[in-house]
Design a protein around this motif. Structure first.
Motif, PDB file in Angstrom:
ATOM      1  N   TYR A  74       0.538   6.493  -6.772  1.00  7.34           N
ATOM      2  CA  TYR A  74      -0.739   7.128  -7.115  1.00  7.34           C
ATOM      3  C   TYR A  74      -0.626   8.653  -7.041  1.00  7.34           C
ATOM      4  CZ  TYR A  74      -5.611   8.619  -6.638  1.00  7.34           C
ATOM      5  OH  TYR A  74      -6.811   9.274  -6.789  1.00  7.34           O
ATOM      6  N   PHE A  75      -0.076   9.130  -5.943  1.00  8.73           N
ATOM      7  CA  PHE A  75       0.024  10.588  -5.793  1.00  8.73           C
ATOM      8  C   PHE A  75       1.092  11.176  -6.714  1.00  8.73           C
ATOM      9  CE2 PHE A  75      -1.998   9.564  -1.638  1.00  8.73           C
ATOM     10  CZ  PHE A  75      -3.128  10.348  -1.810  1.00  8.73           C
ATOM     11  N   TYR A  77       1.949   1.637  -3.512  1.00  8.18           N
ATOM     12  CA  TYR A  77       0.828   1.983  -4.382  1.00  8.18           C
ATOM     13  C   TYR A  77       0.418   3.445  -4.224  1.00  8.18           C
ATOM     14  CZ  TYR A  77      -3.899   2.285  -6.214  1.00  8.18           C
ATOM     15  OH  TYR A  77      -5.007   2.698  -6.893  1.00  8.18           O
ATOM     16  N   PHE A  78       0.222   3.885  -2.973  1.00  5.78           N
ATOM     17  CA  PHE A  78      -0.246   5.262  -2.785  1.00  5.78           C
ATOM     18  C   PHE A  78       0.840   6.279  -3.116  1.00  5.78           C
ATOM     19  CE2 PHE A  78      -3.601   3.211  -0.201  1.00  5.78           C
ATOM     20  CZ  PHE A  78      -4.689   3.793  -0.829  1.00  5.78           C
ATOM     21  N   TYR A  79       2.104   5.909  -2.899  1.00  4.81           N
ATOM     22  CA  TYR A  79       3.171   6.799  -3.338  1.00  4.81           C
ATOM     23  C   TYR A  79       3.094   7.004  -4.838  1.00  4.81           C
ATOM     24  CZ  TYR A  79       7.724   8.295  -4.959  1.00  4.81           C
ATOM     25  OH  TYR A  79       8.732   8.965  -5.619  1.00  4.81           O
ATOM     26  N   LEU A 130       0.829  -1.216   0.000  1.00  5.51           N
ATOM     27  CA  LEU A 130       0.000   0.000   0.000  1.00  5.51           C
ATOM     28  C   LEU A 130       0.862   1.265   0.000  1.00  5.51           C
ATOM     29  CD1 LEU A 130      -2.834  -1.030   2.487  1.00  5.51           C
ATOM     30  CD2 LEU A 130      -3.023  -0.719   0.004  1.00  5.51           C
ATOM     31  N   CYS A 131       1.983   1.233   0.712  1.00  4.97           N
ATOM     32  CA  CYS A 131       2.889   2.394   0.694  1.00  4.97           C
ATOM     33  C   CYS A 131       3.377   2.668  -0.727  1.00  4.97           C
ATOM     34  CB  CYS A 131       4.079   2.155   1.623  1.00  4.97           C
ATOM     35  SG  CYS A 131       3.704   2.306   3.374  1.00  4.97           S
TER      36      CYS A 131
END
Length: 468
Positions: free
Chosen positions: A198-199, A194-196, A191-192
């Motif tokens: 993503y942003f 992925y969201f990195y 998740l770290c």
């Protein structure tokens, strides 16, 4: 002075690897150079230390490399991996391009497909999807790394990847050791990443950046007319590998006397007990049956029929030789480093890390550092366990740390900082994607920091909640 020589030897190894020289060639040269500068005899160090350590690694893990390489090659050449990638990416669509690429990489690697096969199978569809969604192509490597290089290599229990197997074989546990700690840590790590990503993508697109132009290695000719097996059937070999591994690793009771006839023969390098090889045996059987399933379900999907199958089997076998020798040579290199008085001081320093009174922090830090220096997860953890494993094992038994926890922390730490610029799989990924370190390595470096921190997160979980 000895420490400086070690640093110079490692820097030379990294520089030459980054410049494209084979590890098989440069690792013994750099190691023997260190031996010579330390005033020790070169030939005995080469034949009686370097080669013995190298051969020992080959003896322990060649079947895994062989069957894993063949399984991955068959999954790729049959179009099974391609079918799974295409189905997942099509299902999520361009609105969730990042999610589809990350999930595809994770599913394939968790099922036992090699990183390189995943790259070749996923890239054409991922690039086409990113282009359709007008997402900057330079983020594609970060998406692939998040999916294929993080949770499913050493964190998630049951992964048949070699990074998960090496600690299990050493500590006499299984690849399902400490499943709760592995699942939580792996999911947080994923998740770290992925969201990195993503942003990062969202910010670039908000600034008006699109897919870009004049890219190389663009997938211009996706042959959609070529028959492929349905994704549901293509998943069967992956599920079989995981299921057989689970049964033979966690449920089946191995006969502890199986090795006795061979131990009586006093064969060299034989395992101490069945528990030290049962995880390897489980993975061998799982990958073998998985390969048979690919052949049985997908024979007609190989190009040129029988000739295509033979070509895939040979390519997988040849690829296994190169893969295992690249890693085994690094283990031999580590044994040459250990002859230096300066390295003994480094080892003492690492063993002196007594945070919490257990070997977990010492092992995590050492494994991360060695993975980064060698640019190899399997090479780094192999060197760490070869040089310090017995001391960590004795310390764990003395301090009451379960060997399952030792196994899981070591497996997670193995991949830690391994994504250094000279990492072979990463370099190949850049080439396949038509990107470069300059355009895309920043994202890889940040994800590598997440990976390096994951083993410490796992230790904190164990400290707070115990083994689960």
């Amino acid at each position: 002075m000895d420490v400086l020589l070690i640093v110079l030897s490692l820097c030379l190894l990294m520089f030459m690897a980054y410049r494209g020289f084979s590890t098989i060639l440069i690792a013994p040269i750099c190691g023997l150079l260190l031996v010579a500068l330390a005033g020790k005899a070169i030939l005995p160090a080469f034949t009686e230390l370097f080669m013995i350590r190298t051969v020992g690694y080959v003896k322990s893990f060649f079947p895994i490399f062989l069957l894993g390489s063949i399984f991955g090659q068959l999954m790729g050449d049959s179009g099974f991996a391609r079918s799974i990638a295409k189905a997942i990416i099509k299902y999520f669509g361009k609105e969730r391009a990042l999610l589809s690429v990350c999930l595809t990489g994770s599913i394939l690697t968790y099922g036992g497909v090699s990183l390189l096969v995943v790259t070749f199978a996923v890239y054409p569809f991922a690039a086409a999807l990113y282009k359709e969604a007008n997402i900057p192509k330079r983020f594609l490597v970060g998406a692939l790394v998040t999916g294929a290089f993080t949770a499913t290599l050493g964190a998630y229990p049951g992964s048949p990847q070699i990074q998960n197997l090496i600690p299990a074989a050493f500590f006499g546990t299984t690849i399902y050791a400490s499943p709760g700690i592995g699942l939580v840590t792996g999911t947080v790590l994923w998740l770290c990443g992925y969201f990195y990503m993503y942003f990062r993508q969202k910010k670039a697109m908000a600034a008006g950046e699109g897919y870009g132009e004049n890219h190389i290695q663009e997938p211009l000719n996706l042959d959609e007319s070529k028959p492929t097996i349905k994704a549901a059937y293509a998943l069967i070999p992956l599920i079989a590998v995981l299921g057989i591994n689970f049964y033979m690793g966690r449920v089946m009771n191995w006969d502890p006397t199986l090795l006795e006839p061979y131990q009586a023969m006093k064969l060299p390098l034989i395992a101490k007990a069945v528990k030290n090889v049962s995880s390897s045996w489980a993975t061998i059987v799982a990958l073998f049956i998985g390969s048979l399933l690919v052949l049985g379900l997908g024979w007609k999907y190989f190009s040129n029929g029988r000739a295509g199958v033979l070509k895939s089997l040979n390519a997988g076998a040849n690829g296994a030789l190169l893969a295992i020798m690249n890693t085994a040579i690094l283990v031999g290199f580590g044994s040459l480093m250990a002859t230096s008085d300066g390295f003994k001081g480094i080892l003492d320093g690492l063993m002196g890390i007594k945070i919490g009174g257990t070997p977990l922090w010492s092992m995590a830090i050492a494994s991360n550092v060695l993975a980064g220096l060698t640019g190899s997860a399997s090479g780094g953890i192999s060197i760490a366990l070869d040089l310090m494993g017995q001391q960590w094992l004795a310390w764990a038994q003395q301090s009451g740390v379960p060997l399952d926890v030792m196994t899981r922390v070591a497996a997670i730490a193995s991949g830690g900082l391994s994504l250094t610029p000279h990492n072979g799989a990463l370099i190949t990924m850049f080439v396949v994607c038509g990107l470069s370190h300059k355009t895309s390595y920043l994202d890889v470096a940040i994800i590598s920091i997440f990976k390096g921190s994951a083993s410490f997160f796992a230790i904190i979980l164990y400290t707070l909640f115990g083994n689960f």
